[in-house]
Design a protein around this motif. Structure first.
Motif, mmCIF file in Angstrom:
data_model
loop_
_atom_site.group_PDB
_atom_site.id
_atom_site.type_symbol
_atom_site.label_atom_id
_atom_site.label_comp_id
_atom_site.label_asym_id
_atom_site.label_seq_id
_atom_site.Cartn_x
_atom_site.Cartn_y
_atom_site.Cartn_z
ATOM 1 N N ASP A 46 0.838 -1.206 0.000
ATOM 2 C CA ASP A 46 0.000 0.000 0.000
ATOM 3 C C ASP A 46 0.870 1.252 0.000
ATOM 4 O O ASP A 46 0.635 2.186 -0.772
ATOM 5 C CB ASP A 46 -0.913 0.026 1.226
ATOM 6 C CG ASP A 46 -1.953 -1.080 1.254
ATOM 7 O OD1 ASP A 46 -2.088 -1.828 0.260
ATOM 8 O OD2 ASP A 46 -2.625 -1.205 2.300
ATOM 9 N N LEU A 70 -5.539 -4.696 -5.968
ATOM 10 C CA LEU A 70 -6.851 -4.662 -5.326
ATOM 11 C C LEU A 70 -7.744 -5.783 -5.847
ATOM 12 O O LEU A 70 -8.468 -6.415 -5.078
ATOM 13 C CB LEU A 70 -7.519 -3.298 -5.553
ATOM 14 C CG LEU A 70 -6.875 -2.126 -4.829
ATOM 15 C CD1 LEU A 70 -7.531 -0.815 -5.254
ATOM 16 C CD2 LEU A 70 -6.930 -2.289 -3.318
ATOM 17 N N ARG A 73 -6.960 -8.930 -4.229
ATOM 18 C CA ARG A 73 -7.439 -8.915 -2.845
ATOM 19 C C ARG A 73 -8.951 -9.063 -2.757
ATOM 20 O O ARG A 73 -9.512 -9.136 -1.668
ATOM 21 C CB ARG A 73 -7.029 -7.616 -2.158
ATOM 22 C CG ARG A 73 -5.543 -7.453 -1.967
ATOM 23 C CD ARG A 73 -5.242 -6.106 -1.333
ATOM 24 N NE ARG A 73 -3.810 -5.868 -1.211
ATOM 25 C CZ ARG A 73 -3.296 -4.801 -0.632
ATOM 26 N NH1 ARG A 73 -4.083 -3.872 -0.100
ATOM 27 N NH2 ARG A 73 -1.984 -4.648 -0.565
ATOM 28 N N ASP A 75 -11.128 -6.751 -3.994
ATOM 29 C CA ASP A 75 -11.769 -5.434 -4.003
ATOM 30 C C ASP A 75 -12.001 -5.017 -5.455
ATOM 31 O O ASP A 75 -11.263 -4.220 -6.020
ATOM 32 C CB ASP A 75 -10.892 -4.420 -3.273
ATOM 33 C CG ASP A 75 -11.512 -3.034 -3.194
ATOM 34 O OD1 ASP A 75 -12.633 -2.829 -3.732
ATOM 35 O OD2 ASP A 75 -10.866 -2.132 -2.618
ATOM 36 N N GLY A 78 -12.869 -1.238 -6.016
ATOM 37 C CA GLY A 78 -11.655 -0.425 -5.881
ATOM 38 C C GLY A 78 -10.748 -0.587 -7.078
ATOM 39 O O GLY A 78 -10.159 0.390 -7.567
ATOM 40 N N GLN A 107 -17.521 -9.784 -11.732
ATOM 41 C CA GLN A 107 -18.814 -9.357 -11.189
ATOM 42 C C GLN A 107 -19.992 -9.995 -11.922
ATOM 43 O O GLN A 107 -21.143 -9.755 -11.577
ATOM 44 C CB GLN A 107 -18.953 -7.835 -11.290
ATOM 45 C CG GLN A 107 -18.058 -7.070 -10.364
ATOM 46 C CD GLN A 107 -18.254 -5.567 -10.496
ATOM 47 O OE1 GLN A 107 -18.461 -5.046 -11.589
ATOM 48 N NE2 GLN A 107 -18.173 -4.873 -9.378
#
Length: 177
Positions: A46, A70, A73, A75, A78, A107
């Motif tokens: 980060d 991201l 991870r 996300d 993000g 998604q």
């Protein structure tokens, strides 16, 4: 070289190599972030990614790489935000368009992914992994003939060994039908 070492599992060697690089080097701090992420040190990843974006605020690379971290991870929202920022900074660069498509696929938005893959193909028409991903999205929509066309196109392009094996497997499945 440091990142290559990290990818082969030599994290200590990678960290020693990257530690010797200057802190005001955009590429070096980007690689520090990627190596830290591979090492599982999210706080350092980060921090180094933020430093890279600070050093190169008008360059797209650190934004796209941060989006990939991201995404890994989990996300996705993000990641998409950072892909969008990368595209704003590098509108002719295909990679963040493809990555955004990958995020939309994660998604379940195959139509959105196809739009992003099409945009990426305008910038990098001979990118094999892009055509493979595009084929997956078409196949997920049930558009099998179009998917097969994308897999066939991908087969004529440069691919990683894993991507080539997937293309061969997917095309082979059609031959058996």
């Amino acid at each position: 070289l440091a990142y290559a070492r990290a990818r082969t599992g030599d994290l200590a060697g990678a960290q020693a190599l990257i530690a010797a690089t200057p802190l005001d080097c955009y590429l070096c701090v980007r690689e520090r972030a990627r190596i830290a992420e591979l090492a599982g040190d999210r706080a350092a990843a980060d921090r180094w990614s933020a430093e890279a974006r600070r050093q190169g605020p008008s360059l797209p690379f650190a934004f796209a790489e941060w989006g990939q971290m991201l995404m890994a991870r989990g996300d996705i929202a993000g990641a998409i935000d950072f892909y969008e920022q990368a595209i704003e900074r590098g509108p002719r660069w295909a990679d963040p368009q493809k990555y955004w498509g990958d995020a939309l696929m994660a998604q379940g938005d195959e139509a959105g992914a196809i739009r992003k893959y099409r945009a990426a193909a305008e910038r990098a028409p001979r990118w094999g992994a892009l055509h493979l991903a595009w084929g997956r999205a078409l196949e997920a929509q049930g558009r099998r003939d179009q998917a097969r066309e994308k897999y066939t196109e991908a087969a004529r392009m440069d691919l990683s060994a894993a991507d080539r094996a997937e293309v061969v497997r997917r095309l082979g499945a059609w031959r058996q039908r």
